[in-house]
Design a protein around this motif. Structure first.
Motif, PDB file in Angstrom:
ATOM      1  N   GLN A 176       7.905   2.820  -5.583  1.00  0.00           N
ATOM      2  CA  GLN A 176       8.967   3.769  -5.278  1.00  0.00           C
ATOM      3  C   GLN A 176      10.246   3.382  -6.021  1.00  0.00           C
ATOM      4  O   GLN A 176      10.518   2.201  -6.243  1.00  0.00           O
ATOM      5  CB  GLN A 176       9.232   3.816  -3.772  1.00  0.00           C
ATOM      6  CG  GLN A 176       8.002   4.209  -2.956  1.00  0.00           C
ATOM      7  CD  GLN A 176       8.348   4.541  -1.529  1.00  0.00           C
ATOM      8  OE1 GLN A 176       9.506   4.872  -1.203  1.00  0.00           O
ATOM      9  NE2 GLN A 176       7.349   4.466  -0.647  1.00  0.00           N
ATOM     10  N   THR A 229       8.175   8.577  -6.142  1.00  0.00           N
ATOM     11  CA  THR A 229       7.112   7.677  -5.699  1.00  0.00           C
ATOM     12  C   THR A 229       5.876   7.899  -6.552  1.00  0.00           C
ATOM     13  O   THR A 229       5.573   9.032  -6.938  1.00  0.00           O
ATOM     14  CB  THR A 229       6.753   7.912  -4.221  1.00  0.00           C
ATOM     15  OG1 THR A 229       6.269   9.252  -4.060  1.00  0.00           O
ATOM     16  CG2 THR A 229       7.965   7.707  -3.316  1.00  0.00           C
ATOM     17  N   GLU A 230       5.186   6.808  -6.846  1.00  0.00           N
ATOM     18  CA  GLU A 230       3.904   6.865  -7.538  1.00  0.00           C
ATOM     19  C   GLU A 230       2.991   5.837  -6.880  1.00  0.00           C
ATOM     20  O   GLU A 230       3.083   4.640  -7.168  1.00  0.00           O
ATOM     21  CB  GLU A 230       4.056   6.553  -9.032  1.00  0.00           C
ATOM     22  CG  GLU A 230       4.739   7.640  -9.833  1.00  0.00           C
ATOM     23  CD  GLU A 230       4.827   7.307 -11.307  1.00  0.00           C
ATOM     24  OE1 GLU A 230       4.251   6.277 -11.726  1.00  0.00           O
ATOM     25  OE2 GLU A 230       5.483   8.070 -12.040  1.00  0.00           O
ATOM     26  N   GLY A 231       2.133   6.300  -5.980  1.00  0.00           N
ATOM     27  CA  GLY A 231       1.278   5.392  -5.241  1.00  0.00           C
ATOM     28  C   GLY A 231       2.118   4.436  -4.419  1.00  0.00           C
ATOM     29  O   GLY A 231       3.010   4.851  -3.663  1.00  0.00           O
ATOM     30  N   PRO A 232       1.902   3.129  -4.566  1.00  0.00           N
ATOM     31  CA  PRO A 232       2.679   2.166  -3.773  1.00  0.00           C
ATOM     32  C   PRO A 232       4.068   1.886  -4.348  1.00  0.00           C
ATOM     33  O   PRO A 232       4.861   1.169  -3.728  1.00  0.00           O
ATOM     34  CB  PRO A 232       1.814   0.902  -3.830  1.00  0.00           C
ATOM     35  CG  PRO A 232       1.089   0.998  -5.130  1.00  0.00           C
ATOM     36  CD  PRO A 232       0.821   2.473  -5.336  1.00  0.00           C
ATOM     37  N   ARG A 272       0.865  -1.191   0.000  1.00  0.00           N
ATOM     38  CA  ARG A 272       0.000   0.000   0.000  1.00  0.00           C
ATOM     39  C   ARG A 272       0.897   1.234   0.000  1.00  0.00           C
ATOM     40  O   ARG A 272       2.070   1.147   0.404  1.00  0.00           O
ATOM     41  CB  ARG A 272      -0.926  -0.012   1.224  1.00  0.00           C
ATOM     42  CG  ARG A 272      -0.190   0.038   2.545  1.00  0.00           C
ATOM     43  CD  ARG A 272      -1.109  -0.240   3.719  1.00  0.00           C
ATOM     44  NE  ARG A 272      -1.684  -1.572   3.631  1.00  0.00           N
ATOM     45  CZ  ARG A 272      -1.049  -2.669   4.055  1.00  0.00           C
ATOM     46  NH1 ARG A 272       0.188  -2.597   4.566  1.00  0.00           N
ATOM     47  NH2 ARG A 272      -1.615  -3.853   3.952  1.00  0.00           N
ATOM     48  N   PRO A 273       0.402   2.390  -0.466  1.00  0.00           N
ATOM     49  CA  PRO A 273       1.216   3.601  -0.464  1.00  0.00           C
ATOM     50  C   PRO A 273       1.718   3.925   0.934  1.00  0.00           C
ATOM     51  O   PRO A 273       1.015   3.712   1.933  1.00  0.00           O
ATOM     52  CB  PRO A 273       0.252   4.682  -0.980  1.00  0.00           C
ATOM     53  CG  PRO A 273      -0.779   3.921  -1.762  1.00  0.00           C
ATOM     54  CD  PRO A 273      -0.936   2.603  -1.047  1.00  0.00           C
TER      55      PRO A 273
END
Length: 359
Positions: free
Chosen positions: A285, A280-283, A260-261
């Motif tokens: 990295q 980072t893009e949502g969950p 999860r993010p």
């Protein structure tokens, strides 16, 4: 090597240099000053028969100047240069019958003539026998898929079609050496794939030696077994792509997908300083790993402290390596280039222009 070069190396460059005289105004005065600018410095390398070599460098590095000396358009200011065993500038006409040249931003075809007629004129220029011309044209038509537009005026061809026509014109006389300057510039994905496949096949099946200059690093990775890099007029690297990646201290990229993010990941102790997520893009990295970092230790630390769904380690691509070199972020390494030139990184002095005389 024999006089005609058929028994030895295709290209031999020994301490080749090229200087230009530039005239410019000084301090806004009317007086003009002649200044000597060195575009190529003591470049030495050898290209054997049947090789497929990439010749790379940033804009203004001396690539085009080298190509023009190899093809006889320019005369070297110093050193010795032999192509097919010939001095390119002194034996330009004889050399032209044994090499093919394609400049991606220029065409050798006649603008208002159908492609078929342009290729017929090329036959006359190179004095190709009619039977040999018919056989070679049929072969090139099939390999380059020229049939649908052979009777179309060159000015009506798409960029990809025109490039295939230029390749046919360069290879119609079955040259020993093909020199390509940005052959896929501006082409769509399908046209690039066609050109790349044709060049690879020409090199593998006919043994044609190919020297390629390009900014499209996809061409290099798919076609070239050897790369030469010129920087500020000096040969900075000569070797394989794998050798280049090992020579250059390029960072790797660790892509981590969390369950999860979460906040940006940071890892201490796996390398000097801290390794932290730079994007980072949502969950997902991205962490940049220097060569000094222990990748296994980093992965173990992340897996211990985070709920990880997936993780992947990506080696630096050739584009990343060269971008870092051109920006001066990495050194080229200290090993002497394979072709015999002295190594020189981005910080190598290129020689201050020398004022020759004032008018």
């Amino acid at each position: 090597m024999t006089e005609d070069g058929r028994g030895g190396a295709m290209i031999v460059a020994e301490r080749v240099g090229k200087s230009f005289t530039v005239r410019a105004r000084r301090d806004g005065r009317r007086r003009r000053v002649r200044t000597a600018v060195r575009a190529v410095h003591d470049v030495s390398f050898t290209v054997g028969r049947g090789e497929f070599v990439g010749y790379l460098g940033p804009n203004g590095a001396g690539k085009s100047t080298t190509i023009k000396m190899l093809t006889g358009i320019l005369t070297a200011s110093s050193g010795t240069l032999r192509v097919c065993g010939l001095d390119p500038s002194r034996r330009r006409t004889a050399l032209a019958r044994r090499i093919g040249v394609v400049f991606g931003q220029r065409t050798t075809l006649w603008w208002d003539l159908p492609l078929r007629d342009s290729l017929a004129l090329v036959r006359k220029l190179y004095r190709v026998e009619p039977d040999a011309h018919r056989a070679r044209l049929a072969e090139l038509t099939e390999l380059l898929e020229l049939g649908p537009f052979l009777d179309t005026p060159v000015r009506q061809l798409s960029l990809g079609q025109r490039m295939r026509g230029d390749l046919a014109a360069a290879l119609l006389h079955d040259p020993e050496l093909l020199v390509l300057d940005e052959p896929t510039i501006g082409l769509d994905v399908v046209s690039k794939a066609t050109v790349r496949e044709f060049l690879a096949r020409t090199n593998a099946e006919r043994g044609t030696t190919i020297l390629l200059t390009t900014h499209d690093l996809g061409d290099i990775e798919r076609l070239c077994r050897r790369v030469m890099i010129v920087d500020r007029g000096r040969l900075a690297f000569d070797g394989g792509l794998g050798d280049l990646r090992r020579t250059v201290d390029a960072d790797r990229m660790l892509v981590v997908e969390l369950a999860r993010p979460g906040p940006p990941i940071a890892v201490d102790g796996a390398a000097p300083g801290r390794i932290a997520a730079e994007r980072t893009e949502g969950p997902r990295q991205w962490l940049r790993l220097p060569r000094s970092a222990n990748a296994a230790a980093v992965v173990a630390a992340i897996a211990r402290d985070h709920d990880v769904r997936d993780i992947a380690l990506r080696e630096a691509g050739i584009e990343d390596v060269l971008a870092g070199l051109y920006r001066g972020e990495h050194a080229y390494g200290s090993a002497a280039p394979a072709g015999g030139g002295a190594p020189a990184g981005p910080s190598a002095a290129s020689g201050s222009p020398e004022a020759l005389a004032a008018e």
